[in-house]
Design a protein around this motif. Structure first.
Motif, mmCIF file in Angstrom:
data_model
loop_
_atom_site.group_PDB
_atom_site.id
_atom_site.type_symbol
_atom_site.label_atom_id
_atom_site.label_comp_id
_atom_site.label_asym_id
_atom_site.label_seq_id
_atom_site.Cartn_x
_atom_site.Cartn_y
_atom_site.Cartn_z
ATOM 1 N N UNK A 160 0.828 -1.208 0.000
ATOM 2 C CA UNK A 160 0.000 0.000 0.000
ATOM 3 C C UNK A 160 0.856 1.248 0.000
ATOM 4 N N UNK A 161 0.186 2.379 -0.192
ATOM 5 C CA UNK A 161 0.821 3.671 0.022
ATOM 6 C C UNK A 161 1.039 3.853 1.531
ATOM 7 N N UNK A 162 2.210 4.278 1.895
ATOM 8 C CA UNK A 162 2.562 4.436 3.307
ATOM 9 C C UNK A 162 1.595 5.369 4.021
ATOM 10 N N UNK A 163 1.215 6.451 3.378
ATOM 11 C CA UNK A 163 0.314 7.420 4.014
ATOM 12 C C UNK A 163 -1.057 6.815 4.304
ATOM 13 N N UNK A 164 -1.524 5.893 3.475
ATOM 14 C CA UNK A 164 -2.785 5.218 3.756
ATOM 15 C C UNK A 164 -2.672 4.401 5.041
ATOM 16 N N UNK A 165 -1.557 3.689 5.199
ATOM 17 C CA UNK A 165 -1.373 2.862 6.396
ATOM 18 C C UNK A 165 -1.364 3.739 7.646
ATOM 19 N N UNK A 166 -0.693 4.889 7.568
ATOM 20 C CA UNK A 166 -0.728 5.818 8.696
ATOM 21 C C UNK A 166 -2.147 6.355 8.924
ATOM 22 N N UNK A 167 -2.865 6.644 7.858
ATOM 23 C CA UNK A 167 -4.190 7.248 7.988
ATOM 24 C C UNK A 167 -5.169 6.337 8.728
ATOM 25 N N UNK A 168 -5.011 5.019 8.573
ATOM 26 C CA UNK A 168 -5.924 4.092 9.258
ATOM 27 C C UNK A 168 -5.320 3.558 10.553
ATOM 28 N N UNK A 169 -4.165 4.096 10.961
ATOM 29 C CA UNK A 169 -3.609 3.758 12.270
ATOM 30 C C UNK A 169 -2.667 2.589 12.307
ATOM 31 N N UNK A 170 -2.175 2.130 11.149
ATOM 32 C CA UNK A 170 -1.239 1.016 11.145
ATOM 33 C C UNK A 170 -1.918 -0.303 11.465
ATOM 34 N N UNK A 171 -1.146 -1.236 11.969
ATOM 35 C CA UNK A 171 -1.663 -2.561 12.309
ATOM 36 C C UNK A 171 -2.301 -2.507 13.695
ATOM 37 N N UNK A 172 -3.461 -3.123 13.881
ATOM 38 C CA UNK A 172 -4.108 -3.089 15.194
ATOM 39 C C UNK A 172 -3.297 -3.853 16.233
ATOM 40 N N UNK A 173 -3.359 -3.380 17.474
ATOM 41 C CA UNK A 173 -2.615 -3.993 18.585
ATOM 42 C C UNK A 173 -3.413 -5.169 19.122
ATOM 43 N N UNK A 174 -3.413 -6.268 18.380
ATOM 44 C CA UNK A 174 -4.136 -7.473 18.744
ATOM 45 C C UNK A 174 -3.161 -8.626 18.944
ATOM 46 N N UNK A 175 -3.659 -9.727 19.481
ATOM 47 C CA UNK A 175 -2.808 -10.901 19.682
ATOM 48 C C UNK A 175 -2.678 -11.738 18.418
ATOM 49 N N UNK A 176 -3.269 -11.308 17.349
ATOM 50 C CA UNK A 176 -3.193 -11.973 16.054
ATOM 51 C C UNK A 176 -4.196 -11.327 15.121
ATOM 52 N N UNK A 177 -4.170 -11.739 13.862
ATOM 53 C CA UNK A 177 -5.124 -11.198 12.900
ATOM 54 C C UNK A 177 -4.869 -9.761 12.510
ATOM 55 N N UNK A 178 -3.667 -9.240 12.852
ATOM 56 C CA UNK A 178 -3.413 -7.820 12.572
ATOM 57 C C UNK A 178 -3.314 -7.532 11.078
ATOM 58 N N UNK A 179 -2.873 -8.505 10.281
ATOM 59 C CA UNK A 179 -2.800 -8.267 8.841
ATOM 60 C C UNK A 179 -4.207 -8.174 8.241
ATOM 61 N N UNK A 180 -5.116 -9.013 8.733
ATOM 62 C CA UNK A 180 -6.516 -8.890 8.298
ATOM 63 C C UNK A 180 -7.081 -7.537 8.716
ATOM 64 N N UNK A 181 -6.714 -7.077 9.901
ATOM 65 C CA UNK A 181 -7.221 -5.802 10.400
ATOM 66 C C UNK A 181 -6.834 -4.644 9.513
ATOM 67 N N UNK A 182 -5.575 -4.619 9.076
ATOM 68 C CA UNK A 182 -5.142 -3.540 8.196
ATOM 69 C C UNK A 182 -5.805 -3.655 6.828
ATOM 70 N N UNK A 183 -5.911 -4.865 6.304
ATOM 71 C CA UNK A 183 -6.553 -5.057 5.006
ATOM 72 C C UNK A 183 -7.987 -4.547 5.011
ATOM 73 N N UNK A 184 -8.764 -4.912 6.023
ATOM 74 C CA UNK A 184 -10.167 -4.495 6.071
ATOM 75 C C UNK A 184 -10.304 -2.990 6.306
ATOM 76 N N UNK A 185 -9.376 -2.405 7.063
ATOM 77 C CA UNK A 185 -9.410 -0.953 7.256
ATOM 78 C C UNK A 185 -9.120 -0.228 5.949
ATOM 79 N N UNK A 186 -8.123 -0.690 5.219
ATOM 80 C CA UNK A 186 -7.791 -0.060 3.942
ATOM 81 C C UNK A 186 -8.941 -0.205 2.950
#
Length: 252
Positions: A160-186
């Motif tokens: 992704x564009x780096x600024x998009x990742x920052x705009x949605x807050x990066x990866x969620x602070x979870x015990x797993x599934x953080x890649x899914x979290x960023x994908x669904x946010x984007x």
């Protein structure tokens, strides 16, 4: 030189395959004027994982308090100094042309994912069973699939564009599934693309996090899924959208 930053979380004892990941990066052929930087972040502060790697100025290594992979990835993001990022797990292998295809695709859209092949312990490979067709991703597709527990992509292929990742807050602070979290946010705020050409060997082995029965503890797994979906819901309901900056053209 324009940079695509590769974001990887690793923990002490989890660097067994790190050299393979590095070698796959070295073999990448990029468009003229591009280079990669590897933002490698330890989930912890032993400083041990880099011992398996050569001294390469393109590697940026950081440590911190152990807080799981999502936090480590976001810490690594602070060292991403280029316009694009790509995720890479410490035990996976990029296939030839992966980064070049990401860069080309991200000229048109905000983010992309791609097909991958499971790399089985016996060395054989197997394609994903539900890969979409090559092309634009219908807004909300992955959200709906996630709700059915049948996500058709491996979110570890996310670029992704780096600024998009920052705009949605990066990866969620979870015990797993953080890649899914960023994908669904984007996906909730921007248009994406699926690249049908496989970009990754997704290594399957007994030591990976998702192979542990503890990872699938019912209440915790449900909470992770709820957190991922509620952030996507909130972003969608906010009604704002993110689009990549338009390329500047100059007359000859």
């Amino acid at each position: 030189m324009t940079v695509i930053s590769i974001i990887t979380a690793v923990h002490s004892g989890g660097s067994r395959y790190l050299r393979d990941a590095y070698e796959s990066l070295v073999k990448q052929e990029l468009p003229p004027g591009w280079d990669w930087r590897w933002c490698l972040q330890e989930d912890g502060d032993t400083g041990e994982p880099p011992a398996t790697l050569p001294a390469d100025p393109r590697i940026s290594y950081g440590t911190g308090l152990p807080a799981r992979a999502g936090v480590a990835r976001t810490m690594a993001l602070t060292r991403a100094d280029g316009p694009l990022i790509r995720t890479l797990d410490a035990d996976d292998i990029l296939l030839p042309g992966a980064l070049q295809r990401d860069i080309s695709t991200l000229e048109r859209v905000a983010w992309c994912t791609s097909a991958c092949l499971d790399l089985l312990p016996d060395g054989t490979t197997k394609p994903g069973p539900y890969d979409p067709e090559d092309g634009p991703v219908e807004r909300g597709r992955f959200y709906r699939e996630h709700g059915r527990q049948r996500l058709s992509v491996q979110a570890v292929t996310f670029a992704a564009h780096t600024d998009l990742v920052w705009a949605v807050g990066g990866w969620p602070a979870l015990t797993g599934g953080e890649t899914d979290g960023l994908l669904l946010a984007a996906e909730a705020v921007s248009n994406g693309w699926f690249i049908a050409e496989p970009s990754l060997l997704y290594r399957k082995h007994d030591a990976q996090t998702t192979a542990s029965s503890r990872y699938w503890h019912n209440a915790e797994s449900a909470a992770r899924s709820a957190a991922v979906r509620r952030r996507a819901d909130a972003l969608r309901q906010a009604g704002w959208a993110w689009a990549p900056p338009k390329r500047q053209h100059t007359d000859d």
